[in-house]
Design a protein around this motif. Structure first.
Motif, PDB file in Angstrom:
ATOM      1  N   ARG A 325      29.360  12.276  -5.769  1.00 31.29           N
ATOM      2  CA  ARG A 325      28.901  12.622  -7.093  1.00 31.29           C
ATOM      3  C   ARG A 325      28.301  13.980  -6.906  1.00 31.29           C
ATOM      4  N   PRO A 326      29.277  15.045  -6.469  1.00 29.80           N
ATOM      5  CA  PRO A 326      28.615  16.312  -6.196  1.00 29.80           C
ATOM      6  C   PRO A 326      27.892  16.902  -7.502  1.00 29.80           C
ATOM      7  N   GLY A 327      26.864  17.663  -7.257  1.00 29.30           N
ATOM      8  CA  GLY A 327      26.222  18.382  -8.482  1.00 29.30           C
ATOM      9  C   GLY A 327      25.506  17.394  -9.337  1.00 29.30           C
ATOM     10  N   GLN A 328      25.225  16.061  -9.081  1.00 35.72           N
ATOM     11  CA  GLN A 328      24.603  15.198  -9.695  1.00 35.72           C
ATOM     12  C   GLN A 328      23.354  14.905  -8.928  1.00 35.72           C
ATOM     13  N   PRO A 329      22.159  15.289  -8.899  1.00 36.77           N
ATOM     14  CA  PRO A 329      21.012  15.144  -7.978  1.00 36.77           C
ATOM     15  C   PRO A 329      20.456  14.014  -8.446  1.00 36.77           C
ATOM     16  N   ARG A 330      20.518  13.275  -9.737  1.00 35.06           N
ATOM     17  CA  ARG A 330      19.798  12.200 -10.143  1.00 35.06           C
ATOM     18  C   ARG A 330      20.725  10.996  -9.334  1.00 35.06           C
ATOM     19  N   VAL A 331      21.820  10.939  -9.118  1.00 36.70           N
ATOM     20  CA  VAL A 331      22.549   9.772  -8.289  1.00 36.70           C
ATOM     21  C   VAL A 331      22.139  10.101  -7.009  1.00 36.70           C
ATOM     22  N   ALA A 332      22.131  11.179  -6.358  1.00 33.85           N
ATOM     23  CA  ALA A 332      21.675  11.314  -4.663  1.00 33.85           C
ATOM     24  C   ALA A 332      20.134  10.795  -4.772  1.00 33.85           C
TER      25      ALA A 332
END
Length: 428
Positions: A325-332
């Motif tokens: 999920r690149p560009g989705q810091p919340r998921v990381a």
């Protein structure tokens, strides 16, 4: 995987090199990390073609050496499985001899050629291990050249174990109890006189009825709740300052190289400004594992293997989520939280169901922790499968969910190992 964080079509596929690295810890009698048994597994697209044997060991070891074996083991010792073909090869020039133990699999015969080769490699500083049951009567001929003897608890009857261990101790070899799966098994092996213990028994929750978090642990949990709320920075800072030990430990841990900061943090206010809420929450989660005397042990002993495993798992889940999920810091961030919390039941001796009630988490995190469901549950199951040295066939369902093809799962693992090593090195 079908929840709100599932992989969308725009995401880049996770790249999987054609092998991954399984790493199982060996602890000493003080429960400090001594080494890791490393196993390399192939992960071709067709599960039927998976070879979990040693046919490609030499090529894989060469590949791993190019990646940098110390990245996978830190300051620990590597135990590497070899068969006769690999033993006779020149692969060992790639390996750090002072931190490599060559483990002979059961198919290795005690022939004159093999004994000569062991003596030659021993002269170059390599050490050797073999599992007693796998070698049977051949063990006697190999024994003079061995430094470690392993005993597999899963294949050795207790009666046999009680007779064998004293005899092996008399040879002066270091004894390793292999596949230790519970605290009870560990205590039995400790009493028998084993020197090292291999397995994830330290990560198995020993649930104590009615056990609650200690005041210091509750202080960290309360602060985590405050950090994730709408409270302003001054209120968060005041809450931290009320606990002097918490303040000191937090400043120490945010200044570790693993935090990746270019400047030293000298005050709590600066920590809040530079780190931000998201990163501060991460280090508070790690601090729970770095708490002294959680199990009545000296700091840096009983907690370090659990912290190492939890931080490695959390970082790997985060890296996988970033790739998917690149560009989705919340998921990381959620993936990291799932990884770090997945061992808190072992840390606190409290059922996971009770923990998710005491520590506020989202429904997707709870589903991952309690049921291994959803996107984050799939990531967690994959990490656990790798840790348990499961072969590719049993992992393929999870792998197929994550990627179609590629070439760098092992690189993500290496990055997670390095990051975790920095955390443990400076946090305890």
């Amino acid at each position: 995987m079908t929840d709100s964080a599932s992989l969308d079509q725009a995401s880049q596929p996770l790249q999987l090199r054609n092998f991954y690295l399984a790493r199982q810890p060996l602890l000493d009698r003080n429960q400090a990390l001594f080494g890791y048994e490393l196993l390399f597994r192939n992960t071709p697209a067709n599960a039927a073609e998976i070879d979990s044997g040693l046919a490609a060991t030499a090529d894989v070891l060469a590949h791993a050496a190019q990646l940098g074996l110390p990245r996978a083991i830190g300051d620990a010792t590597a135990f590497l499985n070899v068969d006769t073909e690999v033993l006779m090869s020149d692969i060992f020039s790639f390996l750090p001899r002072d931190r490599t133990v060559i483990e002979l699999v059961g198919s290795v015969e005690a022939s004159e050629q093999v004994l000569w080769r062991l003596a030659e490699l021993s002269g170059h500083g390599f050490r050797f291990a073999a599992e007693a049951g796998a070698h049977g009567n051949r063990l006697g001929r190999l024994l003079p050249l061995l430094d470690f003897v392993k005993v597999d608890l899963r294949t050795m009857p207790v009666v046999t174990l009680l007779g064998l261990v004293p005899r092996l101790r008399g040879t002066g070899k270091r004894l390793i109890a292999e596949k230790v799966e519970s605290q009870a098994e560990y205590r039995t092996c400790l009493d028998l006189g084993f020197d090292y213990f291999q397995g994830f028994y330290f990560a198995r929750p020993s649930v104590i009825a009615g056990r609650k978090l200690s005041p210091s642990q509750l202080a960290v949990v309360d602060l985590m709740t405050l950090v994730t709320s709408d409270a302003d920075n001054r209120e968060v800072e005041r809450a931290i300052k009320r606990d002097v030990t918490l303040s000191i430990n937090l400043l120490r841990i945010v200044n570790t190289p693993a935090a990746g900061l270019r400047q030293r943090i000298d005050s709590l206010g600066q920590a809040l400004l530079v780190l931000g809420r998201r990163q501060l929450q991460r280090w508070l989660q790690i601090m729970l594992y770095a708490e002294p005397q959680v199990h009545g042990n000296v700091r840096g002993h009983a907690n370090s293997p659990l912290l190492m495993l939890a931080s490695t798992r959390a970082r790997l889940l985060e890296l996988l989520a970033q790739r998917l999920r690149p560009g989705q810091p919340r998921v990381a961030d959620i993936a990291f939280t799932v990884g770090i919390m997945s061992l808190m039941d072992a840390l606190f001796c409290v059922p996971m169901a009770d923990l998710v009630e005491q520590i506020p988490v989202s429904e997707e995190v709870a589903n991952a922790l309690l049921h291994r469901r959803g996107f984050f549950g799939e990531l967690l199951r994959l990490a656990e499968s790798i840790e348990q040295m499961e072969d590719g066939a049993s992992m393929m369902p999870a792998l197929h969910e994550l990627a179609d093809s590629g070439d760098d799962l092992v690189e993500l693992e290496m990055a997670a190992f390095e990051w975790s090593d920095k955390v443990v090195r400076y946090a305890l």
